[in-house]
Design an enzyme around this catalytic site. Structure first.
Site, mmCIF file in Angstrom:
data_model
loop_
_atom_site.group_PDB
_atom_site.id
_atom_site.type_symbol
_atom_site.label_atom_id
_atom_site.label_comp_id
_atom_site.label_asym_id
_atom_site.label_seq_id
_atom_site.Cartn_x
_atom_site.Cartn_y
_atom_site.Cartn_z
ATOM 1 N N ALA A 112 57.639 -4.198 19.674
ATOM 2 C CA ALA A 112 58.899 -3.671 20.195
ATOM 3 C C ALA A 112 59.318 -2.463 19.373
ATOM 4 O O ALA A 112 59.320 -2.505 18.145
ATOM 5 C CB ALA A 112 59.988 -4.741 20.128
ATOM 6 N N VAL A 113 59.636 -1.384 20.078
ATOM 7 C CA VAL A 113 60.170 -0.175 19.452
ATOM 8 C C VAL A 113 61.465 0.143 20.170
ATOM 9 O O VAL A 113 61.501 0.204 21.410
ATOM 10 C CB VAL A 113 59.179 1.003 19.551
ATOM 11 C CG1 VAL A 113 59.818 2.283 19.040
ATOM 12 C CG2 VAL A 113 57.903 0.693 18.776
ATOM 13 N N GLU A 141 48.275 -9.230 26.126
ATOM 14 C CA GLU A 141 48.593 -9.117 27.545
ATOM 15 C C GLU A 141 49.785 -8.185 27.667
ATOM 16 O O GLU A 141 50.651 -8.141 26.795
ATOM 17 C CB GLU A 141 48.866 -10.470 28.173
ATOM 18 C CG GLU A 141 49.932 -11.256 27.473
ATOM 19 C CD GLU A 141 49.924 -12.729 27.833
ATOM 20 O OE1 GLU A 141 51.027 -13.277 27.903
ATOM 21 O OE2 GLU A 141 48.856 -13.313 28.030
ATOM 22 N N ASN A 197 53.932 -1.809 33.108
ATOM 23 C CA ASN A 197 54.366 -1.154 31.865
ATOM 24 C C ASN A 197 53.366 -0.055 31.495
ATOM 25 O O ASN A 197 52.567 -0.191 30.570
ATOM 26 C CB ASN A 197 54.512 -2.182 30.742
ATOM 27 C CG ASN A 197 55.181 -1.622 29.515
ATOM 28 O OD1 ASN A 197 55.281 -0.408 29.340
ATOM 29 N ND2 ASN A 197 55.633 -2.512 28.639
ATOM 30 N N TYR A 249 48.137 1.474 24.277
ATOM 31 C CA TYR A 249 47.016 0.596 23.933
ATOM 32 C C TYR A 249 45.673 1.262 24.225
ATOM 33 O O TYR A 249 44.751 1.210 23.413
ATOM 34 C CB TYR A 249 47.111 -0.728 24.702
ATOM 35 C CG TYR A 249 48.330 -1.539 24.373
ATOM 36 C CD1 TYR A 249 48.775 -1.699 23.061
ATOM 37 C CD2 TYR A 249 49.063 -2.167 25.372
ATOM 38 C CE1 TYR A 249 49.902 -2.448 22.758
ATOM 39 C CE2 TYR A 249 50.185 -2.923 25.080
ATOM 40 C CZ TYR A 249 50.601 -3.058 23.780
ATOM 41 O OH TYR A 249 51.706 -3.804 23.496
#
Length: 139
Positions: A59-60, A92, A97, A104
């Site tokens: 999370a950012v 996952e 998104n 990734y």
């Protein structure tokens, strides 16, 4: 970061999948298999069991995105996972998104599968989860 701080940041970042709460983070942090990496406005939670690592969540803060924090956390994940003996990793990500998928893929993760209807949005709709993998043995 405390479990409360992790949960608050997670809630700012996610609706689907649903954000995790402080007790859930406390449970993960209490596991000898899990590790937490932090940045000023972000974090990554991973775990290693045997020679396999799982990126549980990253999370950012939305206000701090596109500044390299996610890439630094991913690099840190690979380093920490290797140090714990992992040779492969998986995660996952929600099929919708696209920013996370781009991050990734840029870091060398590749799609290995799909879980149909895995995530459920607050409005009741379902979204697929993409499974991504990464070979950590390549240094």
């Amino acid at each position: 970061m405390t479990p409360d701080a992790l949960a608050a940041l997670h809630a700012r970042c996610f609706t689907t999948p649903r954000p995790w709460n402080a007790p859930e983070f406390a449970d993960f942090l209490g596991s000898r298999f899990c590790f937490l990496l932090t940045e000023p406005a972000g974090f990554l939670l991973g775990r290693v069991i045997a020679d396999e690592a799982e990126l549980l969540t990253v999370a950012v803060d939305p206000a701090a995105r596109r500044q390299g924090m996610g890439a630094r956390l991913l690099t840190g994940f690979a380093t920490a996972a290797r140090a714990r003996g992992a040779t492969t990793a998986f995660l996952e990500v929600a099929a919708g998104n696209a920013p996370a998928q781009a991050l990734y893929r840029q870091a060398g993760w590749v799609e290995t599968g799909r879980r149909r209807g895995y995530y459920h949005a607050p409005d009741g709709t379902a979204e697929d989860a993409l499974l991504l993998g990464c070979d950590l043995s390549r240094g």
